[in-house]
Design a protein around this motif. Sequence first.
Motif, mmCIF file in Angstrom:
data_model
loop_
_atom_site.group_PDB
_atom_site.id
_atom_site.type_symbol
_atom_site.label_atom_id
_atom_site.label_comp_id
_atom_site.label_asym_id
_atom_site.label_seq_id
_atom_site.Cartn_x
_atom_site.Cartn_y
_atom_site.Cartn_z
ATOM 1 N N ALA A 17 53.468 28.435 74.334
ATOM 2 C CA ALA A 17 53.881 27.369 73.418
ATOM 3 C C ALA A 17 52.684 26.664 72.805
ATOM 4 N N ALA A 18 51.554 26.661 73.493
ATOM 5 C CA ALA A 18 50.373 25.983 72.960
ATOM 6 C C ALA A 18 49.899 26.607 71.665
ATOM 7 N N GLU A 19 50.242 27.879 71.450
ATOM 8 C CA GLU A 19 49.779 28.573 70.254
ATOM 9 C C GLU A 19 50.301 27.934 68.979
ATOM 10 N N VAL A 20 51.514 27.376 69.012
ATOM 11 C CA VAL A 20 52.101 26.823 67.794
ATOM 12 C C VAL A 20 52.212 25.306 67.862
ATOM 13 N N ARG A 21 51.694 24.703 68.931
ATOM 14 C CA ARG A 21 51.876 23.265 69.091
ATOM 15 C C ARG A 21 51.047 22.488 68.082
ATOM 16 N N ALA A 22 49.838 22.935 67.839
ATOM 17 C CA ALA A 22 48.962 22.191 66.947
ATOM 18 C C ALA A 22 49.495 22.219 65.525
ATOM 19 N N GLY A 23 49.590 21.090 64.912
ATOM 20 C CA GLY A 23 50.008 20.988 63.515
ATOM 21 C C GLY A 23 51.501 20.923 63.321
ATOM 22 N N LEU A 195 56.626 30.473 71.431
ATOM 23 C CA LEU A 195 56.376 31.905 71.371
ATOM 24 C C LEU A 195 56.826 32.516 72.692
ATOM 25 N N LEU A 196 57.743 33.492 72.604
ATOM 26 C CA LEU A 196 58.254 34.146 73.802
ATOM 27 C C LEU A 196 57.791 35.591 73.829
ATOM 28 N N PRO A 197 57.450 36.109 74.995
ATOM 29 C CA PRO A 197 57.016 37.508 75.084
ATOM 30 C C PRO A 197 58.079 38.450 74.540
ATOM 31 N N GLY A 198 57.615 39.483 73.808
ATOM 32 C CA GLY A 198 58.528 40.477 73.281
ATOM 33 C C GLY A 198 59.106 40.150 71.927
ATOM 34 N N TYR A 199 58.740 39.011 71.343
ATOM 35 C CA TYR A 199 59.292 38.632 70.044
ATOM 36 C C TYR A 199 58.267 38.716 68.926
ATOM 37 N N ALA A 200 57.264 39.581 69.088
ATOM 38 C CA ALA A 200 56.318 39.906 68.030
ATOM 39 C C ALA A 200 55.680 38.672 67.420
ATOM 40 N N GLY A 201 55.412 37.667 68.242
ATOM 41 C CA GLY A 201 54.732 36.488 67.725
ATOM 42 C C GLY A 201 55.617 35.557 66.935
ATOM 43 N N VAL A 202 56.947 35.760 66.981
ATOM 44 C CA VAL A 202 57.858 34.871 66.264
ATOM 45 C C VAL A 202 58.040 33.593 67.078
ATOM 46 N N ALA A 203 57.728 32.451 66.475
ATOM 47 C CA ALA A 203 57.930 31.168 67.144
ATOM 48 C C ALA A 203 59.403 30.796 67.030
ATOM 49 N N LEU A 204 60.134 30.884 68.134
ATOM 50 C CA LEU A 204 61.571 30.637 68.129
ATOM 51 C C LEU A 204 61.882 29.147 68.221
ATOM 52 N N ILE A 205 63.010 28.756 67.638
ATOM 53 C CA ILE A 205 63.487 27.386 67.712
ATOM 54 C C ILE A 205 64.236 27.213 69.026
ATOM 55 N N GLN A 206 63.786 26.298 69.877
ATOM 56 C CA GLN A 206 64.483 26.034 71.139
ATOM 57 C C GLN A 206 65.511 24.933 70.919
ATOM 58 N N LEU A 207 66.718 25.132 71.488
ATOM 59 C CA LEU A 207 67.853 24.258 71.222
ATOM 60 C C LEU A 207 68.545 23.862 72.518
ATOM 61 N N ASN A 208 69.393 22.850 72.427
ATOM 62 C CA ASN A 208 70.368 22.617 73.491
ATOM 63 C C ASN A 208 71.782 22.838 72.957
ATOM 64 N N VAL A 209 71.892 23.647 71.910
ATOM 65 C CA VAL A 209 73.183 24.001 71.312
ATOM 66 C C VAL A 209 73.819 25.104 72.152
ATOM 67 N N ALA A 210 75.063 24.932 72.531
ATOM 68 C CA ALA A 210 75.753 25.914 73.370
ATOM 69 C C ALA A 210 75.977 27.213 72.605
ATOM 70 N N LEU A 211 75.400 28.299 73.109
ATOM 71 C CA LEU A 211 75.608 29.642 72.583
ATOM 72 C C LEU A 211 76.092 30.522 73.726
#
Length: 466
Positions: A17-23, A195-211
């Motif tokens: 997560a630190a990879e996308v935290r700045a900015g 950034l989660l492993p296996g997602y090709a560097g895609v920064a995913l949106i983390q939610l508390n929305v029920a899926l």
Amino acid sequence: MRRLAAGLLLGLCLGAAAEVRAGAGAPCATRASAAPPDFVQAVARNAPALVHLLTVREWSEEEPAPDAEHLFPMADARRVPAPDDAAQATYAERVTASGFVLSPDGFILTSAHSVFQRREVWAVLSDGRQLPARVVGTDRRADVALLKVAAEGLPVARLAPDDPVCAGQWVAALGAPFGFERTLTVGVVSAEPRLLPGYAGVALIQLNVALNPGSSGGPLFNAAGEVVGVNTMIFSSAGFYLGISFAVPIGRALQVAERLRQADTQPRAAFVALTQPVSPALARAFGLPQSGGVLVSGDEPEPGPSGGLRRGDVVLAIDGQTIATSDDLDNAVAARVPGASLRVAVWRAGRRETVRVILRAARDEGVVPEPAPDPASTHRLGLVLVPAARTARLPPGVYVESAAGAALLAGLDGGDRIVAVNATPVASPAEFDAALAGLTADTVALLVVRGPMSLYVPVMRVRPRP
């Protein structure tokens, strides 16, 4: 809904997560706070573009049984034992997912895992039409797929401008969890993109929305009704929502969809080495003077790109073009054709080197070809019925031994009891056949009893092809 095993990758997720935290916080700091919004108008904007996907997947006895995601979930199904010689190594099951319309001419965006290696994919539009969908292409690393149906003038989703979502921002998801169509769930963005492993560097949106299963591929939208992401997975070891979910940002999903659309008419190149972004900590570990670039962490099972890339290489540039992120790498590869020779600058063993990489064609990850129909069951809508002699002591009706084809897509399953075809009662396979023969419509209604519930299920007799 794809799930991520809780605990297994937790440390990797938090570290990346630190990879996308700045900015990320600067644009969000200027946002004005607001009371919890009313999503009534937002739903009205997005519901017409929502698509309910019905797919057929196969699994074998050697694999764990997939979760059932029927259109009409009913408990306590009464199974009829099959004879000893009727065991089969491969099974087919209908699975539901979600998507949304991107263009009036029938392009649909969804998640890749929802349609990967599916034997059939059907799209149920908001107006009730059920159309066969062609898988234009899939990107499993980004978990994005593009579909196409033969239709014109479709309502399209309203997409958000290229603004970041912010922690605390209200968002909502539309989909078909467990097959319940047009279900809305509401929550907030839980954290800055991860950034989660296996997602090709895609920064995913983390939610508390029920899926939940069936929500995959549906739209995530803000209070203004603008789609900000594509729902992709939950973080759970239980197989259902436990409080953390993720979505692919819409900007990234659209980039992937455009590449898939272009590749539909021309060969698509692939950079098959597994990669991940270089965080400040990884930069220190590999002796890089600064973070940036893309780290090669492995290859796919089949041979990777020729030219000498190794695990531990950090890709810094391609043909003189700086590669700072995974997006840069994807864009550089997308501009090339299979067979192209790339001059790749890498950081290896503490110094900069240049290697040659030959791109190869991306693999086709479309729909698995459907086997030829069994003539013995085609006239029965794909149903294999239990002989009347084996059900003589059971309540009257026709018992389903297994379902395929049209019946499987409609949601029928082994153990179901059919008591009527349209308004004609049936108590044996012969009566079932006679009732079908007396109908000419392209869709028939079967009155199905499953456990304590009964309902009419429409089944198509003639199924158009994509």
